[in-house]
Enzyme design. Structure first.
Site, PDB file in Angstrom:
ATOM      1  CG  HIS A 124      25.843  63.321  67.768  1.00  0.00           C
ATOM      2  ND1 HIS A 124      25.597  62.092  67.204  1.00  0.00           N
ATOM      3  CD2 HIS A 124      26.701  63.955  66.946  1.00  0.00           C
ATOM      4  CE1 HIS A 124      26.291  61.983  66.096  1.00  0.00           C
ATOM      5  NE2 HIS A 124      26.972  63.099  65.910  1.00  0.00           N
TER       6      HIS A 124
HETATM    7  C1  LIG Z   1      18.564  62.594  55.010  1.00  0.00           C
HETATM    8  C2  LIG Z   1      18.815  61.094  55.013  1.00  0.00           C
HETATM    9  C3  LIG Z   1      17.849  60.429  55.974  1.00  0.00           C
HETATM   10  C4  LIG Z   1      18.577  60.620  53.588  1.00  0.00           C
HETATM   11  O1  LIG Z   1      18.851  59.271  53.468  1.00  0.00           O
HETATM   12  P1  LIG Z   1      18.513  58.533  52.054  1.00  0.00           P
HETATM   13  O2  LIG Z   1      17.059  58.574  51.775  1.00  0.00           O
HETATM   14  O3  LIG Z   1      19.197  57.205  52.109  1.00  0.00           O
HETATM   15  O4  LIG Z   1      19.160  59.508  50.999  1.00  0.00           O
HETATM   16  P2  LIG Z   1      20.427  59.297  50.044  1.00  0.00           P
HETATM   17  O5  LIG Z   1      21.664  58.998  50.831  1.00  0.00           O
HETATM   18  O6  LIG Z   1      20.022  58.352  48.960  1.00  0.00           O
HETATM   19  O7  LIG Z   1      20.612  60.760  49.438  1.00  0.00           O
HETATM   20  C5  LIG Z   1      19.621  61.309  48.607  1.00  0.00           C
HETATM   21  C6  LIG Z   1      20.005  62.723  48.253  1.00  0.00           C
HETATM   22  O8  LIG Z   1      19.956  63.563  49.423  1.00  0.00           O
HETATM   23  C7  LIG Z   1      21.261  64.133  49.666  1.00  0.00           C
HETATM   24  N1  LIG Z   1      21.451  64.119  51.123  1.00  0.00           N
HETATM   25  C8  LIG Z   1      21.403  63.042  51.936  1.00  0.00           C
HETATM   26  N2  LIG Z   1      21.582  63.422  53.205  1.00  0.00           N
HETATM   27  C9  LIG Z   1      21.769  64.761  53.180  1.00  0.00           C
HETATM   28  C10 LIG Z   1      21.996  65.709  54.200  1.00  0.00           C
HETATM   29  N3  LIG Z   1      22.058  65.363  55.483  1.00  0.00           N
HETATM   30  N4  LIG Z   1      22.115  67.006  53.829  1.00  0.00           N
HETATM   31  C11 LIG Z   1      22.036  67.373  52.536  1.00  0.00           C
HETATM   32  N5  LIG Z   1      21.817  66.499  51.516  1.00  0.00           N
HETATM   33  C12 LIG Z   1      21.691  65.209  51.853  1.00  0.00           C
HETATM   34  C13 LIG Z   1      22.231  63.227  48.933  1.00  0.00           C
HETATM   35  O9  LIG Z   1      23.407  63.911  48.580  1.00  0.00           O
HETATM   36  C14 LIG Z   1      21.421  62.834  47.725  1.00  0.00           C
HETATM   37  O10 LIG Z   1      21.414  63.918  46.817  1.00  0.00           O
HETATM   38  P3  LIG Z   1      21.205  63.653  45.237  1.00  0.00           P
HETATM   39  O11 LIG Z   1      19.870  62.982  45.089  1.00  0.00           O
HETATM   40  O12 LIG Z   1      21.259  65.012  44.645  1.00  0.00           O
HETATM   41  O13 LIG Z   1      22.333  62.752  44.843  1.00  0.00           O
HETATM   42  C15 LIG Z   1      20.267  60.761  55.462  1.00  0.00           C
HETATM   43  O14 LIG Z   1      21.186  61.144  54.473  1.00  0.00           O
HETATM   44  C16 LIG Z   1      20.663  61.456  56.769  1.00  0.00           C
HETATM   45  O15 LIG Z   1      21.094  62.609  56.818  1.00  0.00           O
HETATM   46  N6  LIG Z   1      20.537  60.688  57.890  1.00  0.00           N
HETATM   47  C17 LIG Z   1      20.953  61.140  59.185  1.00  0.00           C
HETATM   48  C18 LIG Z   1      21.892  60.098  59.741  1.00  0.00           C
HETATM   49  C19 LIG Z   1      22.665  60.572  60.967  1.00  0.00           C
HETATM   50  O16 LIG Z   1      22.548  61.677  61.446  1.00  0.00           O
HETATM   51  N7  LIG Z   1      23.471  59.668  61.459  1.00  0.00           N
HETATM   52  C20 LIG Z   1      24.262  59.925  62.593  1.00  0.00           C
HETATM   53  C21 LIG Z   1      24.916  58.635  62.993  1.00  0.00           C
HETATM   54  S1  LIG Z   1      26.065  58.898  64.279  1.00  0.00           S
END
Ligand SMILES: CC(C)(COP(=O)(O)OP(=O)(O)OC[C@H]1O[C@@H](n2cnc3c(N)ncnc32)[C@H](O)[C@@H]1OP(=O)(O)O)[C@@H](O)C(=O)NCCC(=O)NCCS
Length: 217
Positions: free
Chosen positions: A108
């Site tokens: 969304h």
């Molecule tokens: C970007 C994304 C794919 C990364 O996932 P991941 O590879 O598992 O990454 P991690 O959670 O291990 O985070 C890694 C780093 O990125 C940062 N990070 C993760 N998501 C972020 C985001 N959306 N914005 C900014 N920083 C983010 C974390 O703080 C972490 O920082 P650090 O290395 O300095 O500690 C995930 O965080 C994301 O945003 N997914 C979208 C999910 C979504 O929209 N869901 C909706 C469900 S209703």
């Protein structure tokens, strides 16, 4: 992009995709009757057909009707690939010259939008299997490579390479943990293998396979 598959088979494929990609999904019937993201894709197929067959006014009217019904605005000129799943959906906007590949997942609040008033290609091209997190804005005629991930609430204004993860405003490519902490235990678990979790009680060498983390609800 529909590879000459009939509309009914396409619709069934959409329902199956939602069943696979939404862990909260329980039944194909409920998806077919109530998932706005799936309905928006179905409406778009009709609107796009009208648009590309010289009936642009009707295509536009159909897409505006779909917007009122689903909360998702897809311009009838946009080109969408197969098995696009728009999860939750509300507030998604996809512009006229956007191109979306196959097996893409949008949450969304995603915008695939333009940054200029000039006509011509002004919206993003999104590769296959891309995931765009909730609230992310991808702006301009940028290219999002296959298998890329766009973090929630990111604002992407530059190309994202294949397989990369882009987060933040403006979005930057997230440095891979293995490059940051090469050789540490933490990096070996998260080195692109965050979906592989060793089980401490399992036999040596056993690893449990899970989906890559995307934080679904
Ligand atoms: C970007 C994304 C794919 C990364 O996932 P991941 O590879 O598992 O990454 P991690 O959670 O291990 O985070 C890694 C780093 O990125 C940062 N990070 C993760 N998501 C972020 C985001 N959306 N914005 C900014 N920083 C983010 C974390 O703080 C972490 O920082 P650090 O290395 O300095 O500690 C995930 O965080 C994301 O945003 N997914 C979208 C999910 C979504 O929209 N869901 C909706 C469900 S209703």
């Amino acid at each position: 992009m529909t590879d000459r598959i009939g509309p009914l088979r396409l619709a069934l494929e959409d329902v199956k995709t939602a069943l696979v990609r939404d862990p909260a999904a329980r039944s194909a019937l409920v998806i077919a009757l109530s998932y706005q993201g799936v309905h928006a894709v179905w409406h778009h197929r009709i609107a796009h057909w009208l648009w590309t067959h010289g009936l642009r006014t009707y295509g536009r009217l159909w897409s505006q009707y779909a917007r009122r019904r689903t909360g998702i605005e897809i311009h009838p000129g946009a080109t969408l690939g197969r098995r696009l799943f728009i999860d939750h959906g509300m507030g998604v906007v996809i512009g006229e010259t956007a191109v979306v590949g196959n097996d893409v997942l949008l949450f969304h609040g995603v915008t695939l939008g333009g940054t200029t008033m000039s006509p011509g290609k002004r919206h993003p091209t999104v590769g296959d299997r891309v995931v765009v997190g909730a609230g992310a804005k991808v702006l301009g005629p940028v290219h999002i490579g296959c298998d890329a991930r766009i973090g929630a609430n990111a604002v992407v204004v530059k190309d994202v390479p294949d397989g990369a993860t882009a987060v933040g405003i403006p979005a930057k490519i997230r440095e891979h943990p293995s490059e940051r902490e090469a050789g540490t235990a933490a990096s070996s678990i998260d080195a692109g293998d965050s979906h592989i979790h060793p089980d401490p009680d399992a036999a040596p060498g056993y690893v449990e396979q899970r989906e890559p983390a995307m934080y679904y609800i």
